[in-house]
Structures are given as C-alpha cells and as structure tokens.
Design a protein around this motif. Structure first.
Motif, PDB file in Angstrom:
ATOM      1  N   ASP A  55       1.123  -1.024   0.033  1.00  0.00           N
ATOM      2  CA  ASP A  55       0.158   0.076  -0.098  1.00  0.00           C
ATOM      3  C   ASP A  55       1.015   1.087  -0.045  1.00  0.00           C
ATOM      4  OD1 ASP A  55      -2.046  -1.543   0.273  1.00  0.00           O
ATOM      5  OD2 ASP A  55      -2.498  -1.469   2.291  1.00  0.00           O
ATOM      6  N   LEU A  56       0.491   2.237  -0.649  1.00  0.00           N
ATOM      7  CA  LEU A  56       1.247   3.665  -0.788  1.00  0.00           C
ATOM      8  C   LEU A  56       0.309   4.823  -0.561  1.00  0.00           C
ATOM      9  CD1 LEU A  56       3.075   3.251  -4.162  1.00  0.00           C
ATOM     10  CD2 LEU A  56       3.935   2.777  -1.924  1.00  0.00           C
ATOM     11  N   HIS A  57       0.646   5.703   0.180  1.00  0.00           N
ATOM     12  CA  HIS A  57      -0.216   7.054   0.257  1.00  0.00           C
ATOM     13  C   HIS A  57       0.661   8.089   0.407  1.00  0.00           C
ATOM     14  CE1 HIS A  57      -2.776   3.909   2.104  1.00  0.00           C
ATOM     15  NE2 HIS A  57      -3.788   4.573   1.521  1.00  0.00           N
ATOM     16  N   CYS A  58       0.705   8.962  -0.734  1.00  0.00           N
ATOM     17  CA  CYS A  58       1.087  10.221  -0.709  1.00  0.00           C
ATOM     18  C   CYS A  58       0.465  11.271  -0.791  1.00  0.00           C
ATOM     19  CB  CYS A  58       2.191  10.202  -1.810  1.00  0.00           C
ATOM     20  SG  CYS A  58       3.446  11.720  -1.663  1.00  0.00           S
ATOM     21  N   HIS A  59       0.462  12.342   0.020  1.00  0.00           N
ATOM     22  CA  HIS A  59      -0.438  13.496   0.153  1.00  0.00           C
ATOM     23  C   HIS A  59       0.185  14.797  -0.481  1.00  0.00           C
ATOM     24  CE1 HIS A  59      -2.422  11.027   3.134  1.00  0.00           C
ATOM     25  NE2 HIS A  59      -3.500  11.572   2.993  1.00  0.00           N
ATOM     26  N   ALA A  60      -0.448  15.684  -0.784  1.00  0.00           N
ATOM     27  CA  ALA A  60       0.017  16.796  -1.089  1.00  0.00           C
ATOM     28  C   ALA A  60       0.990  17.459  -0.310  1.00  0.00           C
ATOM     29  CB  ALA A  60      -0.992  17.963  -1.371  1.00  0.00           C
ATOM     30  N   GLY A  61       2.113  17.971  -0.629  1.00  0.00           N
ATOM     31  CA  GLY A  61       3.201  18.731   0.167  1.00  0.00           C
ATOM     32  C   GLY A  61       3.757  17.582   1.133  1.00  0.00           C
TER      33      GLY A  61
END
Lengths: 270, 311
Positions: free
Chosen positions: B32-38
């Motif tokens: 699983d990968l999660h990357c948010h703005a900034g």
C-alpha cells in the motif's frame, strides 16, 4: 484491437513529429544518400551494366535493363529505408539514447512508440521513393527511359503501406537482437537476400516449385512487379492487391508480436 | 512532517494491495502507498526489494497482477492517459532527448501531453531560471555536469505541472554540493504542495527529505511511518559500537543470544549493536567495564540490517 487503433492516437503522431523534427534539422546531409544512391545505381547498373545486357523479354514485351531496374529500385528503396530505420535507428533510440524511456514517462505508451517508429520509417521510405521518382523522371526527360506516370496515385500509397509492413519486420529484430552487432545476422541472412531475390534488380523466374512458392508469398516481389507493370505498361495487375493483402497480414501479425517482445525488453514485463 | 496538510482531498497517490509476479516469483506483495500533497514518501530497501517494480507500476510501465493505483483520484487502469497527465517522472537514468538542446528538451516534452501545458514557452523559461539552467539553455544535455543533468531531468518532469513527482534515486553519482542543491529543489517542490515519491540508497537523503518512509524487503512492506518511528521499530533506540576483537567478544555474543536480541552488524573491526532503552541498561550493567560508544541509530543501520542475509 487497442494496438491497431493506436495508429490514430495523437501520441503516435507526436512520436513521428519528433523524428521528423530531428530529420529536418539535418536535411542537408540526410538528403544526400536518397538522391545520390538512385542516381549512382541507375548510372552504374542501368546505364553501365545495362549497355552490356541486350533488351530482353519481360511479360511479353521487350525491355531494356534500365527500364527493368528503375521500378525495382523504387520497391527496394521503400523496403530498405523502412527496414533500416526500424532496425538500426529505432534500436539506437531505444537502447543508447533512451529516447523511448523518456517518451514513456509521459502520456505516450509503448504501442504509440511502436506506431510512431513504424509510421516514421514508412514516411521516410516514401519520401526517399519520391526522390527516386524525381531521379527517374530526370532519366525519362533525358530520353533514357519511357515510363507511364498515371499509376502514381496507386504506387505512392502502396509504397507507404510497404514501409509500415517492413518497419514492423525491422522492429521484430530490434526487439530480439542482444546487441547492435547482432543486427548483421538478420540483415545479411534475411534482409539482403530478400531484397535481391524479389525481382527488384533481376528477374527471378523459375519452374522450380519452391522458387514459385517463394515469389507467391513474397510481398516485395509483388510490389516490384506491380509497380513495374504500372510504370512500363500502365497495366493494373494481380500483384498490387496481392502486395496489399500480404502487407496487411504482416502488419496484423507482426505488430502485436513486436509489442509483446518490446514490452519485455523495454518495460521489463515478464 | 506535514501532517497538517493531510486529508482525503489532498491525497495525491493512493495504491492498495499491489501485487506483481515475475514468472512465478512474487516481487511485490500486497503493498500500500499513500502520498499527500506537500509530502515526500521515501521508499527504502536493498536491491531487489521491489522499489523499482512498484515505481514502474505507478508510472504505468507495468500492470499490477492485483491492486489499484489512483493518481489524484484517477484510477490508473481505467484512465491511463488521465493518470499520466498528473505525474512527473524523473527516472534513475538520464533519458533526455540527445538530439535536442536543454530548452528544446523541455518544450518537446510538453508535446507529449494533452491537454497541452498552457503557455509552454513561458513555463519553460521559468523552469530554466528556477533550475539555474538558463545559461545552458542552448547546450546539448550531454555537455552538462551530472548535477545539471539531474536538474534538467527534474525540470523536464515538471513541464506539464504534475501533481505527483516520482524521483528514482535522483542524486546517485552526484558530488555532495550537487546533491544538496537537488535536495533544496525537492524541498521547495514539497513546500509548493507537490506529492513526491522518492527512492534512494542514501540514508541521509531519505532521513532528511522524507515525511514518511516505507521500508521494503523481498517485496513486502516491513514497516512504514516517520523516519524516527521506522528506526525505532526496526533498529532500536540506540546503537552500541564495540571493538569486535576484544577478548569478551564471545561473552557479548552469548549475552545477546540469551537476551533474544539482534545479532551485531560487523563493520571492519567494530560491532554495531542496536538496542532499546532497557537493552542498553542491561548491556551497561553486564559489560560496564568495556569501552564502547553509544549513538542514536540512523538509516544506515537500518539499511545494513535490511541487507544482512542473516536477518
């Protein structure tokens, strides 16, 4: 089906546009070979060697070797230019320059790269053929050749289709040869023999069943003969639809194989 | 950390249950990968851990055997063109178009996107200035130094104003000064709200730049979180450095086995022993007479642990 539809995608034409831009930048040097090669070939073989060869019977009419050779050079040019581009030039872009990998990080997918390469190879082959036409026209004006030009509207699209098909064949080897040095193997064992044993430079007529079968399934032979009949006699022949069908089959069969093999090579797909 | 920016609306990259096999070997296993703005998501792992395969699935080079990837809410499988319009990719190898100049590379790259990047020439001039490439604008990319080539690669990945930037080992082979200048650029991009996914072999780079780390081993995520959390989970709170050739070496080894602790990592003639607080207290009580150093763990310790075949 997605692969075949990709021929109309803007991405495929963007790839072609990129190759065209690079080519036009170097047009003054790049245009020399397609102009000088047919001139030299027609002078050396057609005029020089041809002066030692008496006119001979070809499909019921008497022709000079120069007249026989000129249409053959057209077919050979479309074949060799497209194949060469799809083999050597595409390999350099894929392997050494990594141009493909850069393109693939955008909205361009591998099927677009493949179509872009094939369309470019065919377009360049066609452009070179047009130059050959001008050279032949000069020979005609000088009285060395007597040709019919009405068939051009058929010949030019056929040469483009031939270019796409032979580019598909070139890309097959681009996908499988381990190094650029290994390209000598398909080039000298398959392509050069195919280029000559196709009624391009000399008539290959035989009662041998194998030779007849070879000519029957050889699209370059049909292209050379079809164009020759149009230019020398203004005569439509079965060679033209035969060439179209064979080129169509080559494209239908080879492009999915190219894509599968290139996916493995370029994208690391198993 | 930029946790304050997190929220469902700011998620730029979301991948669930990614699985990939090569032949019968599972090289990516339910990642699983999660990357948010900034935010910068760092991916760490030894060679063969699956980092590159995961990135190549995110780029669309490879199709996952299972799992979903969404780029700014767009499903990569359903709309690959839409997803690719939103990502910028800086591959590990330089992939410029060597037939074109630096400026032409940037402009030409914009031709591979629809909708076309607006005001492309203006955008390119801004990028040339920002990445200090203006004086090299008419040069061929291969004439640039390593640091400037990397700058060009990053600038090119930003031509179409993506929302997620993938940086695959962006500073490999650069001198320290060039590395730091790339770090500053990356940090600026983060501050502007880009979601960034970074892989690197440089532990200091991962530690300094990443808001979140994902540690991979044999295709599986073995831990994730902030750099300090990850270190605490995998390495411990302290690292004891001890001469490996002392007469008491066997006794130390036996003590570690008895306490059920990790084996020491040997670097030249010294052992590096990761310990938590109680472990350090026990070690000091047992071997207080020995000369040893204690330092906080860093990602090098983690990397050595990951690449240790015994662990």
């Amino acid at each position: 089906m997605r692969l075949y539809l990709a021929v109309t995608a803007w991405q495929s034409w963007s790839v072609l546009k990129r190759h065209l831009t690079v080519y036009l930048r170097n047009w003054h040097t790049a245009a020399l070979p397609p102009i000088l090669e047919p001139v030299i070939l027609l002078l050396v073989f057609g005029v020089g060697l041809g002066s030692s060869i008496p006119d001979f019977d070809w499909k019921g009419r008497n022709v000079s070797y120069l007249s026989y050779l000129a249409p053959g050079i057209l077919a050979y040019t479309a074949f060799m230019t497209a194949f060469f581009q799809a083999l050597f030039a595409a390999y350099i872009r894929m392997h050494y320059q990594k141009t493909w990998e850069g393109q693939l990080t955008t909205q361009v997918r591998l099927e677009h790269v493949v179509w872009g390469e094939a369309l470019w190879a065919a377009a360049l082959g066609l452009a070179y053929c047009v130059i050959v036409f001008f050279v032949i026209a000069a020979f005609t004006l000088s009285g060395w050749l007597a040709l019919h030009w009405q068939g051009l509207a058929i010949i030019l699209p056929l040469l483009f289709l031939a270019g796409v098909a032979f580019a598909a064949l070139g890309l097959l080897f681009t996908a499988i040869v381990p190094t650029i040095d290994h390209m000598n193997i398909p080039f000298y064992l398959i392509i050069m023999p195919l280029g000559f044993a196709s009624n391009t430079y000399f008539p290959l007529e035989s009662d041998n069943l194998l030779a007849q079968a070879w000519l029957l399934i050889n699209p370059l032979h049909h292209t050379a003969e079809g164009i020759r009949l149009l230019l020398l006699s203004n005569q439509l022949s079965y060679h033209l639809p035969a060439a179209v069908v064979l080129f169509g089959l080559m494209i239908l069969i080879l492009l999915p194989v190219d894509l599968r093999l290139l996916r493995r090579r370029v994208l690391g797909e198993a | 950390m930029h946790a304050n920016k997190k929220g469902l609306d700011s998620i730029r990259l979301e991948a669930h249950g990614l699985v990939k096999h090569f032949a019968s070997r599972r090289v990516v296993d339910k990642v699983d990968l999660h990357c948010h703005a900034g935010e910068i998501l760092g991916m760490l792992g030894a060679n063969g851990a699956g980092k590159t395969t995961i990135l190549r699935m995110c780029y669309g080079f490879l199709q996952p055997d299972a799992g979903k990837i969404r780029i700014d809410g767009i499903d990569r499988l359903d709309d690959p063109d839409g997803a690719n319009r939103l990502i910028g990719v800086c591959t590990q190898d330089d992939t410029f178009d060597t037939d074109f100049s630096v400026r032409e590379n940037l402009i030409g790259f914009g031709n591979y996107f629809r909708p076309r990047p607006s005001h492309i020439e203006q955008r390119v001039e801004q990028l040339l200035e920002r990445f200090d490439l203006a004086r090299h604008a008419d040069a061929k990319p291969e004439t640039l130094s390593g640091g400037y080539r990397r700058r060009l690669m990053v600038a090119r990945a930003l031509v179409h104003q993506p929302k997620v930037l993938f940086l695959d080992e962006p500073t490999t082979g650069l001198d320290p000064q060039a590395r730091m200048s790339v770090w500053e650029l990356v940090d600026d991009l983060r501050r502007e709200g880009l979601g960034i996914v970074l892989t690197t072999h440089y532990m200091d780079e991962a530690e300094r730049l990443s808001d979140n780390l994902l540690v991979l081993k044999e295709g599986k995520v073995i831990t994730s979180g902030g750099p300090r959390t990850v270190l605490g989970d995998l390495v411990g709170e302290h690292v004891v450095i001890l001469d490996a050739n002392i007469p008491e070496a066997d006794a130390v080894r036996q003590w570690l086995v008895m306490e059920g602790l990790k084996r020491p990592t040997k670097i030249l003639n010294s052992w590096q022993i990761p310990l938590d607080g109680s472990g350090l207290a026990g070690f000091s009580a047992t071997f207080g007479q020995l000369r040893f150093e204690v330092r906080p763990p860093n990602l090098d310790d983690l990397f050595l642990q990951l690449t240790d075949k015994r662990s």
